[in-house]
Design a protein around this motif. Structure first.
Motif, PDB file in Angstrom:
ATOM      1  N   GLY A   1       0.800  -1.214   0.000  1.00 26.96           N
ATOM      2  CA  GLY A   1       0.000   0.000   0.000  1.00 26.96           C
ATOM      3  C   GLY A   1       0.828   1.256   0.000  1.00 26.96           C
ATOM      4  N   PHE A   2       2.054   1.166   0.494  1.00 30.65           N
ATOM      5  CA  PHE A   2       2.945   2.323   0.545  1.00 30.65           C
ATOM      6  C   PHE A   2       3.463   2.688  -0.836  1.00 30.65           C
ATOM      7  N   LEU A   3       3.561   1.694  -1.741  1.00 34.94           N
ATOM      8  CA  LEU A   3       4.164   1.931  -3.046  1.00 34.94           C
ATOM      9  C   LEU A   3       3.354   2.881  -3.914  1.00 34.94           C
ATOM     10  N   SER A   4       2.028   2.881  -3.764  1.00 37.03           N
ATOM     11  CA  SER A   4       1.233   3.791  -4.589  1.00 37.03           C
ATOM     12  C   SER A   4       1.557   5.236  -4.259  1.00 37.03           C
ATOM     13  N   GLY A   5       1.801   5.514  -2.985  1.00 36.69           N
ATOM     14  CA  GLY A   5       2.195   6.870  -2.592  1.00 36.69           C
ATOM     15  C   GLY A   5       3.566   7.230  -3.114  1.00 36.69           C
ATOM     16  N   VAL A   6       4.480   6.260  -3.171  1.00 36.66           N
ATOM     17  CA  VAL A   6       5.802   6.509  -3.735  1.00 36.66           C
ATOM     18  C   VAL A   6       5.680   6.879  -5.214  1.00 36.66           C
TER      19      VAL A   6
END
Length: 249
Positions: free
Chosen positions: A238-243
């Motif tokens: 889920g963190f990768l979409s923000g990256v």
């Protein structure tokens, strides 16, 4: 209620950052690290946790029972005559507090596991994926640290948070080495379920956050995160979409 982190002058961005920092201090202590500053940090961080209604009951028992590193050392040695099992036990006992602080990140992950697109479903597949991909991640981390340590690596003055990012990247590199060692000795399940996988994830995400204003290092940190997600580390998907969204700015 969040931890009172006012005494740390912005050193920790969240309860999770603080708890991982406290755990890191104890991981050094189990190897015999001992000095006045480390002991002072232990006492302050111990008080912070024990004065928190949310985390006092989740703190490891050895923290509640020992006010300084001098009295704590016999308890740490009692876990095992070797330092590696002591590290495993420290992580195991920290897991309830870290899991409580990390809950928002777990909830935000996508509803599909990394195994759905890596094929690493069986334990043997996960071992193969780990032993194949994590050395690549370690090499990328080494290159990223070297670039960040270079004078004016981005063509300008050092950005805020670079030193903290380097510290997190070094901790990440070391933790990945422990995961690889566990894969070689048949202990990968223990590594993933004993708190080490969560620790890897948080070091990686903390470094990425601190590098978000530095385009090339941030992009490389995103690739490292992608490799870790493909190897099944929790809390990264889920963190990768923000990256990705931040890279497009």
């Amino acid at each position: 209620m969040p931890l009172d982190l006012s005494a740390y002058q912005g050193r920790f961005a969240s309860d999770l950052d603080f708890l991982l920092g406290f755990q890191d201090l104890l991981l050094r202590a189990v190897e015999g690290a001992r000095d006045d500053q480390l002991n002072a940090d232990y006492r302050l961080m111990r008080d912070t946790v024990l004065n928190s209604e949310q985390y006092a009951g989740l703190a490891p028992a050895f923290i509640r029972h020992h006010a300084d590193l001098g009295s704590l050392w016999p308890a740490l040695k009692s876990f095992s005559p070797q330092w590696e099992p002591r590290r495993v036990e420290v992580r195991r006992q920290f897991e309830p507090a870290i899991a409580a602080a990390d809950t928002p990140y777990i909830v935000g992950d996508p509803p599909f596991p990394s195994s759905s697109w890596t094929g690493a479903i069986r334990p043997i597949d996960q071992i193969v994926a780990t032993k194949t991909m994590l050395p690549v991640a370690q090499s990328a981390i080494e290159q990223l640290i070297a670039a960040l340590n270079s004078p004016r690596h981005n063509g300008g003055p050092p950005l805020d948070g670079v030193e903290d990012a380097i510290r997190d990247l070094r901790a990440l590199h070391s933790a990945l080495g422990e995961v690889l060692a566990a894969a070689d000795t048949g202990g990968l399940d223990i590594a993933y379920n004993g708190g080490l996988a969560r620790e890897v994830s948080q070091y990686a995400k903390r470094a990425a956050r601190k590098l978000r204003d530095d385009p090339i290092p941030y992009a490389m940190s995103g690739l490292i995160l992608t490799v870790l997600s493909a190897c099944g580390f929790p809390g990264i998907g889920g963190f990768l979409s923000g990256v990705a969204a931040n890279m497009k700015r």
